[in-house]
Design a protein around this motif. Structure first.
Motif, PDB file in Angstrom:
ATOM      1  N   GLY A  23      44.874 111.948  24.513  1.00  0.00           N
ATOM      2  CA  GLY A  23      44.214 111.177  25.581  1.00  0.00           C
ATOM      3  C   GLY A  23      44.973 111.186  26.887  1.00  0.00           C
ATOM      4  O   GLY A  23      44.599 110.486  27.812  1.00  0.00           O
ATOM      5  N   VAL A  32      43.326 117.448  18.640  1.00  0.00           N
ATOM      6  CA  VAL A  32      42.668 116.755  17.518  1.00  0.00           C
ATOM      7  C   VAL A  32      42.142 117.782  16.514  1.00  0.00           C
ATOM      8  O   VAL A  32      42.321 117.641  15.299  1.00  0.00           O
ATOM      9  N   VAL A 230      35.187 107.636  27.045  1.00  0.00           N
ATOM     10  CA  VAL A 230      36.586 107.881  26.669  1.00  0.00           C
ATOM     11  C   VAL A 230      36.859 109.377  26.774  1.00  0.00           C
ATOM     12  O   VAL A 230      36.019 110.200  26.433  1.00  0.00           O
ATOM     13  N   GLY A 231      38.040 109.699  27.273  1.00  0.00           N
ATOM     14  CA  GLY A 231      38.410 111.106  27.403  1.00  0.00           C
ATOM     15  C   GLY A 231      39.488 111.259  28.453  1.00  0.00           C
ATOM     16  O   GLY A 231      39.939 110.285  29.055  1.00  0.00           O
ATOM     17  N   GLY A 263      41.125 106.178  28.447  1.00  0.00           N
ATOM     18  CA  GLY A 263      41.814 107.454  28.620  1.00  0.00           C
ATOM     19  C   GLY A 263      43.147 107.225  29.318  1.00  0.00           C
ATOM     20  O   GLY A 263      43.240 106.370  30.193  1.00  0.00           O
ATOM     21  N   GLY A 264      44.144 107.965  28.922  1.00  0.00           N
ATOM     22  CA  GLY A 264      45.479 107.774  29.493  1.00  0.00           C
ATOM     23  C   GLY A 264      45.647 108.506  30.812  1.00  0.00           C
ATOM     24  O   GLY A 264      44.875 109.415  31.137  1.00  0.00           O
ATOM     25  N   GLY A 295      42.806 102.331  29.546  1.00  0.00           N
ATOM     26  CA  GLY A 295      44.012 103.103  29.237  1.00  0.00           C
ATOM     27  C   GLY A 295      43.806 103.994  28.024  1.00  0.00           C
ATOM     28  O   GLY A 295      42.691 104.115  27.489  1.00  0.00           O
ATOM     29  N   LEU A 297      43.500 105.178  24.398  1.00  0.00           N
ATOM     30  CA  LEU A 297      43.062 104.456  23.207  1.00  0.00           C
ATOM     31  C   LEU A 297      43.420 105.286  21.984  1.00  0.00           C
ATOM     32  O   LEU A 297      42.947 106.422  21.850  1.00  0.00           O
ATOM     33  N   HIS A 299      43.575 106.210  17.835  1.00  0.00           N
ATOM     34  CA  HIS A 299      42.467 106.256  16.878  1.00  0.00           C
ATOM     35  C   HIS A 299      42.417 105.035  15.956  1.00  0.00           C
ATOM     36  O   HIS A 299      41.542 104.941  15.113  1.00  0.00           O
ATOM     37  N   LEU A 302      40.278 102.881  18.846  1.00  0.00           N
ATOM     38  CA  LEU A 302      39.094 103.562  19.368  1.00  0.00           C
ATOM     39  C   LEU A 302      37.807 103.226  18.592  1.00  0.00           C
ATOM     40  O   LEU A 302      36.757 102.995  19.212  1.00  0.00           O
ATOM     41  N   GLY A 322      32.823 119.063  22.467  1.00  0.00           N
ATOM     42  CA  GLY A 322      32.746 117.658  22.886  1.00  0.00           C
ATOM     43  C   GLY A 322      32.882 116.701  21.711  1.00  0.00           C
ATOM     44  O   GLY A 322      31.893 116.172  21.205  1.00  0.00           O
ATOM     45  N   VAL A 324      34.015 113.686  21.559  1.00  0.00           N
ATOM     46  CA  VAL A 324      33.671 112.283  21.807  1.00  0.00           C
ATOM     47  C   VAL A 324      32.226 111.993  21.390  1.00  0.00           C
ATOM     48  O   VAL A 324      31.938 110.939  20.814  1.00  0.00           O
ATOM     49  N   GLU A 327      32.089 111.464  17.695  1.00  0.00           N
ATOM     50  CA  GLU A 327      32.816 110.241  17.306  1.00  0.00           C
ATOM     51  C   GLU A 327      31.920 109.029  17.574  1.00  0.00           C
ATOM     52  O   GLU A 327      31.835 108.100  16.757  1.00  0.00           O
TER      53      GLU A 327
END
Ligand code: UDP
Length: 425
Positions: A23, A32, A230-231, A263-264, A295, A297, A299, A302, A322, A324, A327
């Protein structure tokens, strides 16, 4: 069917360390994928060594994940983060370290599965020097990436040539979606062997939490209309389109609309710069009060975010697969995604979510609103998404298909010499 003998195989991902935190800058789906495929293949009987480059002195040279699965970090350039576009010159050292590692331990990998074009080069060079089978997954295609960005990096010519050589010469390319398979054929080369095996997701980690329970944990009001992203912070991810779409939503000011962006990012780095750019747009559109930058997240947390959301938005300009999207679907949350690449394969419009043209804020706004204003339909889409993921996208089924592929390749007559080199566990 699992292989009766435990072969030692190598997954090579020079730039995408399977054991790092996901992330942040340049750590996303590829990391991943390698990690989860590695774990799942090990469970199915393979001895899996995942090779990457060491990018910090704090990192262990070897991280053992399970008895049959480990990450091995080789020296390739200075022990610090180096962006993908600057890594090519360090690949000969990576390759030499890989060979040294084999010699030291007295084995020779009969099969390597390389990831991203940098590792494909390493694999193709190794194959010139020792008998081995090479399987490759692209994760991203230069031909597509360079058609969507203004600043084409100097490495582009080399990358395009290597991606073509890879498709034409490796034993098997694995495309992760029919769209990627088609792009490989039309944009890279008409030659070479491609099989489509999708990415997967952890169906046990996602999908076990009820919406209200998740909201309680995260402090999100039960009546909120929660839109979730998220990403990585990267322009290609299209977060700007999402923010502008929320700005256009008909629910703005009428319902408790909440935008959560996960996301970081690190100040001054490319993801930090993109995060600041997005935060400025949020400010300009006066969405600050209803937007939360959550920020990075992990797993553990998440699954709560996916479960809490009414809709998960994947507004990418391009996406070979993709993760996300699946998920979110595994978490029973409908997806609104760009009608690009693998998202057209995973998201079934009107069944598990909706598709919109990339960068079209009004189309995204309309799609998001349709779901937010109809909770029964939202739940139906969510249930159908879960079902689709269970059937098509578990890591177990992905690893089973890879197992079949590897077993088939290793059994071919041309692989006899490689077989001799196999190391039993
Ligand atoms: N991810 C995460 N935490 C974050 C941001 C992203 O765990 O804060 C994960 C996300 O769950 C997914 C991966 O990073 O598994 C992103 O993969 P995807 O294929 O969607 O995009 P990529 O990063 O490959 O472009």
């Amino acid at each position: 069917m699992f292989p009766s003998k435990k072969y030692r195989i190598a997954l090579i991902s020079v730039d995408g360390d399977p054991a790092v935190e996901i992330g942040q800058e340049e750590a996303g789906g590829q990391n991943v994928y390698v990690r989860q495929v590695g774990y799942a293949l090990a469970e199915q009987g393979w001895q899996v060594d995942m090779f990457t480059r060491r990018s910090s002195p704090e990192q262990a040279a070897i991280a053992q994940h399970s008895p049959n699965c480990r990450t091995i970090r080789l020296k390739a350039g200075p022990c610090e983060f180096i962006g993908r576009d600057q890594l090519f010159g360090h690949l000969p050292e990576f390759m030499a370290e890989f060979q040294k590692f084999q010699q030291l331990h007295g084995y020779s990998y009969p099969l390597i599965h390389t990831n991203y074009w940098l590792s494909s080069w390493v694999g193709m060079q190794l194959k010139k020097q020792q008998p081995m089978i090479q399987v490759h997954t692209y994760h991203s295609l230069g031909a597509i990436k360079y058609s969507t960005i203004a600043d084409i990096p100097p490495i582009a010519t080399q990358r395009l040539a290597i991606e073509k050589a890879c498709l034409e010469t490796v034993d098997q390319v694995v495309a992760t979606s029919p769209q990627e398979q088609q792009h490989l054929r039309t944009l890279v080369s008409r030659k070479g062997r491609i099989e489509m095996i999708p990415c997967g997701t952890d169906i046990d980690n996602f999908g076990n939490i009820e919406r209200l329970q998740a909201r309680e944990k995260l402090g999100i009001a039960p009546d909120a209309k929660m839109v979730f992203y998220v990403g990585r912070f990267d322009r290609r991810k299209g977060i700007e389109t999402l923010v502008r779409a929320v700005g256009e939503s008909s629910l703005r000011g009428k319902a408790n609309l909440q935008l959560v962006i996960g996301g970081g990012s690190r100040p001054g780095k490319s993801d930090g710069i993109e995060r600041d750019r997005i935060a400025n747009i949020v400010g300009e559109l006066e969405l600050t009060d209803c937007t939360n930058f959550a920020g990075r997240l992990d797993h553990e947390i998440l699954p709560f975010y996916y479960a809490a959301a009414d809709v998960c938005v994947v507004p990418s300009h391009y996406e070979p697969f993709g993760l996300v999207a699946i998920e979110a679907m595994a978490s029973k949350t409908p997806v609104v995604a760009s009608a690009v690449g693998g998202l057209q394969f995973t998201v079934i419009p009107e069944v598990t979510g909706l598709l919109a043209p990339p960068q079209d804020k009004l189309a995204f706004a309309a799609a998001i609103d349709r779901i937010l204003t109809n909770p029964d339909w939202r739940d139906q889409l969510g249930a159908a998404g879960r079902q689709r993921v269970e059937i098509a996208f578990s890591w177990y089924s992905v690893a089973s298909r890879l197992t079949q592929l590897y077993t088939h390749l290793l059994a071919q007559p041309t692989a006899v010499t490689q077989k001799k080199a196999m190391m039993a566990a």
